[in-house]
Each structure stands twice: as structure tokens, then as C-alpha cells.
Design a protein around this motif. Sequence first.
Motif, short mmCIF file in Angstrom:
data_model
loop_
_atom_site.label_atom_id
_atom_site.label_comp_id
_atom_site.label_asym_id
_atom_site.label_seq_id
_atom_site.Cartn_x
_atom_site.Cartn_y
_atom_site.Cartn_z
N GLN A 72 0.83 -1.21 0.00
CA GLN A 72 0.00 0.00 0.00
C GLN A 72 0.87 1.26 0.00
O GLN A 72 0.57 2.24 -0.69
CB GLN A 72 -0.92 -0.01 1.22
CG GLN A 72 -2.05 -1.04 1.12
CD GLN A 72 -2.92 -1.05 2.37
OE1 GLN A 72 -2.60 -0.44 3.38
NE2 GLN A 72 -4.04 -1.78 2.30
N TRP A 73 1.94 1.24 0.78
CA TRP A 73 2.80 2.41 0.83
C TRP A 73 3.49 2.63 -0.52
O TRP A 73 3.65 3.78 -0.96
CB TRP A 73 3.86 2.24 1.92
CG TRP A 73 3.38 2.74 3.26
CD1 TRP A 73 2.84 2.02 4.27
CD2 TRP A 73 3.35 4.11 3.68
NE1 TRP A 73 2.50 2.83 5.32
CE2 TRP A 73 2.81 4.14 4.99
CE3 TRP A 73 3.74 5.31 3.11
CZ2 TRP A 73 2.65 5.31 5.71
CZ3 TRP A 73 3.58 6.49 3.83
CH2 TRP A 73 3.04 6.49 5.12
N VAL A 74 3.90 1.54 -1.17
CA VAL A 74 4.52 1.68 -2.48
C VAL A 74 3.52 2.27 -3.48
O VAL A 74 3.84 3.17 -4.27
CB VAL A 74 5.04 0.31 -2.97
CG1 VAL A 74 5.48 0.40 -4.43
CG2 VAL A 74 6.20 -0.17 -2.10
N SER A 75 2.27 1.78 -3.44
CA SER A 75 1.23 2.29 -4.34
C SER A 75 0.93 3.76 -4.04
O SER A 75 0.73 4.57 -4.95
CB SER A 75 -0.05 1.46 -4.19
OG SER A 75 0.19 0.12 -4.59
N TYR A 76 0.93 4.11 -2.75
CA TYR A 76 0.65 5.49 -2.36
C TYR A 76 1.72 6.44 -2.89
O TYR A 76 1.42 7.49 -3.47
CB TYR A 76 0.57 5.57 -0.83
CG TYR A 76 0.47 6.97 -0.29
CD1 TYR A 76 -0.70 7.73 -0.44
CD2 TYR A 76 1.55 7.55 0.37
CE1 TYR A 76 -0.78 9.02 0.05
CE2 TYR A 76 1.47 8.84 0.87
CZ TYR A 76 0.31 9.58 0.71
OH TYR A 76 0.22 10.87 1.20
N ILE A 77 3.01 6.04 -2.72
CA ILE A 77 4.11 6.88 -3.21
C ILE A 77 4.05 7.00 -4.73
O ILE A 77 4.24 8.09 -5.30
CB ILE A 77 5.47 6.28 -2.77
CG1 ILE A 77 5.60 6.34 -1.24
CG2 ILE A 77 6.63 7.02 -3.42
CD1 ILE A 77 6.80 5.59 -0.71
N TYR A 78 3.76 5.87 -5.38
CA TYR A 78 3.68 5.88 -6.85
C TYR A 78 2.57 6.83 -7.31
O TYR A 78 2.75 7.63 -8.23
CB TYR A 78 3.40 4.46 -7.37
CG TYR A 78 3.33 4.37 -8.87
CD1 TYR A 78 4.46 4.05 -9.62
CD2 TYR A 78 2.13 4.61 -9.56
CE1 TYR A 78 4.41 3.97 -10.99
CE2 TYR A 78 2.08 4.55 -10.94
CZ TYR A 78 3.22 4.21 -11.65
OH TYR A 78 3.16 4.14 -13.02
N THR A 79 1.39 6.75 -6.63
CA THR A 79 0.25 7.59 -7.01
C THR A 79 0.57 9.07 -6.83
O THR A 79 0.22 9.90 -7.69
CB THR A 79 -0.97 7.21 -6.16
OG1 THR A 79 -1.24 5.81 -6.31
CG2 THR A 79 -2.20 8.00 -6.61
N MET A 80 1.27 9.40 -5.72
CA MET A 80 1.59 10.80 -5.46
C MET A 80 2.56 11.37 -6.51
O MET A 80 2.53 12.56 -6.81
CB MET A 80 2.23 10.95 -4.06
CG MET A 80 1.29 10.65 -2.90
SD MET A 80 -0.15 11.78 -2.84
CE MET A 80 -1.43 10.77 -3.60
N ILE A 81 3.39 10.49 -7.11
CA ILE A 81 4.39 10.97 -8.07
C ILE A 81 3.88 10.88 -9.51
O ILE A 81 4.00 11.84 -10.29
CB ILE A 81 5.70 10.16 -7.93
CG1 ILE A 81 6.30 10.36 -6.53
CG2 ILE A 81 6.71 10.58 -8.99
CD1 ILE A 81 7.50 9.50 -6.25
N PHE A 82 3.34 9.72 -9.88
CA PHE A 82 2.99 9.46 -11.29
C PHE A 82 1.49 9.43 -11.58
O PHE A 82 1.08 9.35 -12.73
CB PHE A 82 3.60 8.14 -11.75
CG PHE A 82 5.10 8.11 -11.70
CD1 PHE A 82 5.86 8.88 -12.58
CD2 PHE A 82 5.77 7.33 -10.77
CE1 PHE A 82 7.24 8.86 -12.53
CE2 PHE A 82 7.15 7.31 -10.72
CZ PHE A 82 7.90 8.07 -11.60
N GLY A 83 0.66 9.45 -10.55
CA GLY A 83 -0.78 9.39 -10.78
C GLY A 83 -1.28 7.96 -10.88
O GLY A 83 -0.62 7.00 -10.44
N ALA A 84 -2.43 7.78 -11.54
CA ALA A 84 -3.10 6.47 -11.55
C ALA A 84 -2.62 5.57 -12.67
O ALA A 84 -2.95 4.37 -12.69
CB ALA A 84 -4.62 6.68 -11.69
#
Length: 610
Positions: A72-84
Motif C-alpha cells: 500500500q505504501w509503495v502504491s501510495y508513493i507511486y500515485t503521489m508521483i505518477f498518478g493512476a
Amino acid sequence: MLKTYMRLLGFAKPISRYAVPYFFFAALHAVFNTFNYAMIIPILNAMFSEGYSFQPIYETPAFAFNEEAISQWVSYIYTMIFGAEFSTTKILSILAVVLIAMNLLSNLFRYLGGYTVENMRVRTVQRMRNELFDSVIGKDVGYFAGQRKGDIISRITSDVMVVQFCITNTLQVAFREPFLILGYLVLMLNISWELSLFAVFFLPFVGFIIGGIVKRLRHPASRSQRRMGDLVSVLDESLGGIKIVKTYTAADYIKEKFHALNENLAQTLLWMARRQQLASPMSEFLGITAVAVILVFGGFLVMEGSMSAAGFIAFIAAFSQITRPVRAFIDQFANINQGVAAGERLFEVLDAKNDINDKSHAIEFDGLKEKIEFCDVSFSYDDTREVIHGVSFDVRKGETVALVGPSGGGKSTLSELVARFYDTSKGDILIDGISIRNYKQESLRKRMSLVSQDTVLFNDTIRNNIALGRTSATDEEVVEAAKIANADTFIREWDEGYDTNIGDRGGKLSGGQRQRLSIARAVLKNPDLLILDEATSALDTESEKLVQDALTKVLKGRTSIVIAHRLSTIMNADKIVVIDDGRIVEQGRHEELLARGGVYAKLVELQNVK
């Protein structure tokens, strides 16, 4: 053992200065180090899991140390940087950056922790050596009669180096290794409690086996330190007496003695090494055995679907790493055992009591006013055989009193009693009617100078050797003292003059030159009492006459005790005391004793003194 260990920790005071920052550095190092292995899960999932589904997360996930929370944390960081919009390359890039950051922080705090321990080690060693050296220098002369100089040197050098690891390893045993073990255990528990349960039971089993090996190291460690002391003693004696070794062609004997001690030390160290080195291979073997069992059990859980393949690999990685701090933990206990053994030898020196101590109401000696009295003095070095028997005489202020007689009669012992290197067994020595025991030792010796038959010089400049008793003396005063001792001429023959380094024990000088520097040192101190113990024994005939003429001027009006075998040097003494077998057999002036025709007259006749 615990008492010794706690005393050793006292050298690291204030220990909180090191323990508090090390606690935080060790904890943060453990956290980020554990994260490095936790990152295996998302990396493997991103690279190899078929059907890996990415769900954008816009709210901060709850903090937990398990596979789901990490994803979840990896997905959260990815979303904050690159979006969906998901990309394997992008997520691997994020994971790589996070891995580098975690590793950087882990090693940063590891470095800070290591520097803290090193700072503690250096300061602790400094404090230990200072306290040991101060304690040794503060011991009375009698203490050294029963000690080997090389053994004392070994304790201040070799033993201190062993003890330092005992102290510094305490922080690692208390914080770093336990934090790492705890971090790996938390990661493993969050991946699979079933496999972690096996690890929890396995690790104490390893500790029990290795602990049995380690606890037997203490006594051999103590033995090895004693052997090292013997070795240093032989080395010191051999180098100090190299001329005698060469003259008597005793090199083979000395070499055999050294080789035998070295072999004994080597055997002890090898025995310890076998035990100590067995700990790591044993724990590693047991660790691999445990991994083999985990492979079977964990493989079953993966096939059953109870855990993911990525989680299983992360668990194996964490378990393989947890054995490292366990081994380090055990090795450090081995070092602590050896350190305690060495520490006991250090405390033997620190705890040794002086036989000569100042009384609580001791007074300052502010100078001789009337006389020194020997009142029925008897003395024994070992409380079994007296070397001085009921000696009584006095030395009045301004008088030169000579002690003469056969060798071994006790003349030098009497001079050492005046300086209170030893206390009388019976009777007393009074200075101005007050017992010498009632004066402070340091104040007493500040007003005395001793020139012994064994010339003692230090590996320093001529100037510093002469000014040893008066470091505040001016250059002019140093030169004047050297002139009185007939040393100025040969000193100026050196290119660097008074700044010439004379080497170990004054090895660059002749025997006569060394003796003259010793006399100059005594003269410069300008003492109330001057003790000359065979002061001219090492001088040639010409130098002896020149120095004797100078000493005659120095002794004039000065209270002095002169011990001499050459009776020609003490003919003008105010009083001559003849000592034979620890007793006074005659005393009087030169002419009086000659007229009696006793022991002194016979000595004069033997030496053909006119």
C-alpha cells in the motif's frame, strides 16, 4: 565477574554521553536495515508476479510492517508521483530510489554509531592508561621490589587493549545487535508467524550451544595476559642489559628463555582461538540447517497459499541475516569474558595499597632547622631478617655526615629511610624533633636531592634531565648547575648543546658523563638535604677530582649524607659513621677514627689513603 565488569564500565563515565546517542543511532540503523529486506517483497511482486494489479491510493495508509502495508505504501508513493497510470518501469524506479535511500540512511546511522563507540573506546583507553600510570607512579618504592617491571608495562599496554573491547562491546551487546535481531524478528513475524515461531525457538538453542563454548574462555584469557607480562619482562630485561648479555655470551640462554615463554603464550592463544573461532562456524552451520528446514516448511505454506513466494524469499533473507547479529552478540560476549580477565589484572595494580602513607594530620616540611636524628633504628625488608640493627646518630644542619663500611652493611638503606622510601621497623627518625612519619612525603622529598650509584636519566634533552626537579629553572641556572658538576664542557661539545637528546637511559653518554648530569640535577634543586650515594663512583680520576672540588663547595654549609667506598672523598666530613652488618661500629672525625685504630683505620690502610 559482575563486580569487575561494573568497575570496568566506570572507566567510560559518563556512559550516558555515549549510550544515549548510540541508542538512537543503533535503533535507526536497525529500522532502515530491516526496511532494506522488506523491500524485497514489492520488488519481486513488481518483477515476477503474474497479474500484478496496481490500485492507486490517495490517502496515507496505516503504518504496519507486513506485506500488505508495504504494498500500500509503495502504491501510495507511486500515485503521489505518477498518478493512476501504472508502469512497471516507473514502479521499479521508485523502489530502486527507496532502496538506495533506506540503505544510505542505514549506513549513515551505522557510521554515527560506530564513531560513537570509537570515541568511547579512545577516551576509555586514555582514561584507563592515565589512571593506571598515575597509580603505578604513586606506589611506594617497596611495591616495586615485589613486581616485575615488564609485567606492569604489559598491564598498561596489552591488558588495556583487551579491556577496551570489553567496555565498548557493552553498547553493541546492549543496543545494536538486539535492535537488529528485534527488527528482523518483527519483519519475519509479519510475513509468517508459523515460520517465525520456529526461529524464536531456534535462536536460544544456538545461543545455548555457543555460550557453552564462550564461557570457558575467561581463565585461559587471564593466563594469556600473565604470559604476555612474562614475555615483556624478559624483553625489557634483555634490552636493558644488552651489554651484559653480549659480554657473558648469554644470547643463546636469553633466546631460549624468550622462545619458551613465546611458545607457551602461543599455545594458550591457539587454544583460545580454537574455542573462539568455533563459535561462528557452529552458529553458521546451525543457521543453514534451520534454513533447510524452513525451505521445506515454507515451501509447503507457499504451495498451500498461506504466504506469497515474495514473502517467503524475504523471510529467508531476513532469517539468514538474523544469524549475523546473533553471532556478533555471542562473539562480543567472548570479548567481554577476556576483557574481564584482563580487567582483574588491572585492578590488582589499582587496588594495591601503599605501605607508606601520609597520616591524616601530616604536616608540611618547610625546611631543616636543627638536625636529623636516627633513634635506635632497625629495619627489615621482609619482616624476617633485619638489615639495620639499632642504629642511632644525628646529622646537624650544615653538617656533612659520611656513611662508610663494607658493602652490604646497610649504608644505602639508611639513606632510603631518610627519604622515607621505607618506614623503620623499630625506632624512629626525627627531623627537628618530629617523627618523619608526621611529615607529608611529597613536602619532605621536595627538599631533598639524591644522587645514587645507579644513575637514572631519561630519554630527553640534557636540559630537561638537569631541570627534572626544578622545571621552572632558567637556562642560566641550568648552566650554572652543570658547571658546578663539571658537565658544561662536554655538554657544549655536542652540536645541539643543552638541547641534545641523550637517548634511552642516557645511552649516548659515558658513565662519567651520566653521573655528572645526575649531580648537576641534584645541585640545581638546591635541597635542604643532599644525599650522595657513591656519587663519584663512575668518574675517572681527573673528573673525580674536578667534581669533588665542586662538591666540596656545594656541600659547604649544606646538610648532606655522603655514602662512599672511596674514603679519600670523605676525609673532610664533619662526622664519619662506620656501618658494618647493619650496626654502627665507630663514629667520629677522620683523625679521631684513625687514632683509634679500628675498622675505619683498617679501611684507610687497605685503600692506602693519606
